[in-house]
Each structure stands twice: as C-alpha cells, then as structure tokens.
Design an enzyme around this catalytic site. Structure first.
Site: not given
Ligand code: ARG
Length: 380
Positions: A74, A247, A252
C-alpha cells in the site's frame, strides 16, 4: 432488510456524507464541503444515488487501496491510475476496455498500478459485473479417470461457466488463458477472448538461475495480477465492475499459486528436479524446494524485465507505509495473516508486531450477493 443493492438507502446517505467530508479534509483545494454535502443530499433524495466528481472517484479509488487490510503493497496508494469508464454498461465495450486496461497497466513490463471503473449500481439496475476473479487467469479442466485437474484448480468454476456459455475451451495445457466473462447491465453474461498480444497478456516463462531443463518444463505465469471480482465501494456507491492491478510479489506465485497443494502443487516435482530426498518431511525437502521455486520466479521476472517485488523489499516498504501514515496522523489497519509473507515470515519486519483490524471505507469488498445475482442464483 432485503435489497438487491450492495448498500441500503439509509446506509448510503451516512456513507456519502462521511466520504465527502473525508475527501474535502484530505484535499484542501476542494474548499468548504458544505455546498457539496447539500448537493449530494439533494441528489440522493431525488434519485436514490449520486454521481461522484472526477476528483472524488480518483481519491475514493486510491483510499480504497489504502484501506485494504490484506495488502502489503500500500505504500504507493496515492499513485494509483484511475481510468474513468463509468459511461460503459455493455459487455462488449467493457471487455474491450479491460484489454485496454491490461495494455496500459502492462507497459512493457514496467507495471503501473491501475484501476478501470465501470458503471455503478443504481436503484434502477445493478451495474455490470465481471465473473472472472482476475482479468488474466488460467483454466482448470475437471479431472477425468483418475487423472488430476489440468490447469489451475482454483478456476474450475469459471472454466465450467465459460464452457457452458459456449467457449470452445483452450488447447488443454496447464496454462490455457481463460476468456473474460462479462455481464453488461440488463444482459446475460457473455464470453470474450483476450487478444493474444504480449502488450495485453504478458507472460513470463519460469526457469531457474542454475537448474537445467526448467525451460522444457513449460512453467509460466502472467505478469499482471488484476483483481476483477471485487466491488469498489465509495461513499455508499458501489461499482461492481472495477478491475484493479498492482505488480506481483514473488511469493504469491512461488509460494502459493505454483506451490499450494490445491493449486499447481509443484513442490514434489521441484524436489525431484533438485534431487532431494522426499522420503521424510524432516529432511525439509518442501522448504528447500519452496526456496528454489521462489528463486526461479524472481529470476524469471527479472530476466524478462517484468516488475516484481520480493517479500523482503515489499515488507520493508510496508513498514515505510506505516511510518508515512503515522506522520500524516492516520491509523493503518492490517490483517496479520495476509500481510506476513507465506514463506520466511519471521525474517521480515512485518511479522514482529500486531495490527489494528478496523475496516474502513472506501473499500474493495467481496459482495457474494452481487455475484449470486450475476449468476442468476436465488438471493439468500
Ligand atoms: N495473490 C493473487 C495472485 O496470485 C493476486 C492478488 C493481488 N496481488 C498483487 N500483487 N496486487 O494472483
């Protein structure tokens, strides 16, 4: 009270007022909030909804990112690019605009955090809806005769839905690109193939910096994660189709998408390739395979010049975000179980503390109701 909308009328007025005040407070150039508050109240009374100004839409979408408790990325919330496509309600124009979104966001690998906002829900009709979880996803074909699912098991539902709608299916590889399934306002869902153009769908072949034969293995992943099934809720107004992307962080893909047992489940195959002894878990073969798979993901994205964060860097950026927000006098909430990376958690600074979990608005939210409605399922 039963409602087909994401937000009830009473809640809408309160949420609208709260958001207008926040918007003015954080954007002093907007001046005195009172005239805008009066105008919004009047519009709400007359039409049951209100239209955000350009500046409200941009700030609302950015603050929704800032309020995403599960997102470690963030720090750059205020640089989100907002594409205003609120005038689009039809499936084909929305599908085309999604391809444009990917083109703008991909940017030759220098990925730009971007959101495209389509028409909102109104009291007359629900807004459009994208059935895909992300704009780019790989098909998962049902297991047959004792064989495993081909592709990404996470996407078997969407794959079936697309096939039911007449999509002929892909070539049957483990990485077949799914079509977009888009439901325009007052319309049935329809499927649209994304252009096979690396400017739209950029993919990275996964290979290992030292390991042999990884190229022939054919692993790959897409460059841009673009979430497309969450409602953007700003000041009581719901935008059910508002795909957004950042991105990737390597883990992940390397520690979840390719590694989870209910996803591509590749750790045993990686371990075999590395010649590890898989007889006992105590050899930590899973952990060693996990590290090498994640090295391969980072190495491959670097090699292709595609932006990707590693979890150490992204965790440090999140700490900087906490500090930046503290200096602005704002609280940051976060969900520890999502913020801590899925490998080497305690080696990152985000592990060693707790977080307030308050949920704030504007927000990106999952509205199961909107999706049940989109699928024509009865509302519960
Ligand atoms: N974890 C999801 C995936 O692997 C993507 C979620 C959003 N991630 C991001 N870096 N913006 O596809």
């Amino acid at each position: 009270m039963e409602t087909t909308q994401c937000v009830t009328a009473a809640h809408k007025a309160v949420a609208a007022e709260e958001f207008i005040r926040l918007h003015h407070q954080e954007n002093p150039d907007e001046g005195d909030p009172r005239p805008r508050l009066a105008a919004v109240r009047e519009e709400l009374a007359e039409t049951g909804t209100y239209r955000h100004t350009d500046s409200e839409l941009v700030h609302g979408a950015r603050v929704a990112w800032r309020n995403s408790n599960r997102c470690i990325g963030r720090l750059y919330w205020n640089s989100l690019r907002v594409r205003d496509m609120r005038h689009l309600t039809g499936a084909d124009e929305i599908a085309a605009a999604c391809a444009d979104h990917l083109r703008a966001a991909t940017n030759g690998g220098r990925i730009r955090p971007t959101i495209t906002v389509f028409a909102p829900d109104t009291p007359e009709r629900p807004g459009p809806c994208i059935w895909n979880e992300q704009l780019i996803r790989y098909a998962g074909y049902p297991a047959t005769q004792g064989r495993r699912i081909v592709g990404d098991p996470r996407n078997t539902g969407l794959t079936e839905a697309a096939l039911r709608l007449g999509w002929p299916g892909g070539p049957g590889t483990a990485f077949d690109l799914l079509p977009l399934v888009v439901q325009g306002c007052d319309d049935k869902p329809r499927w649209f193939e994304l252009p096979r153009d690396p400017e739209v769908v950029l993919e990275v072949p996964i290979e290992h910096p030292e390991g042999d034969g990884w190229q022939d293995w054919g692993l790959r992943w897409h460059a841009v994660p673009a979430i497309s099934n969450m409602c953007l809720e700003i000041g009581g107004v719901c935008y059910p189709a508002a795909p957004f992307n950042g991105w990737y962080m390597g883990t992940e893909i390397g520690a979840r998408n390719l590694a989870d047992e209910d996803r591509y489940d590749l750790l045993p195959a990686v371990a075999r390739r590395l010649g590890l002894d898989t007889a006992s878990e105590r050899s930590l073969w899973k952990d060693r395979a996990l590290v090498e798979l994640n090295r391969a993901v980072l190495h491959s994205f670097d090699r292709c010049g595609v932006a990707m964060a590693d979890h150490h860097t992204e965790a440090r950026r999140f700490m900087a975000h906490l500090e930046q927000e503290r200096r602005k006098g704002r609280e940051v909430s976060a969900d520890w179980s999502w913020i801590v990376p899925p490998m080497s958690g305690a080696t990152t600074p985000v592990f060693h503390r707790t977080y307030d979990e308050t949920e704030r608005s504007p927000a990106y939210v999952h509205h199961p109701q909107a999706h049940a409605r989109a699928r024509g399922e009865p509302l519960v």
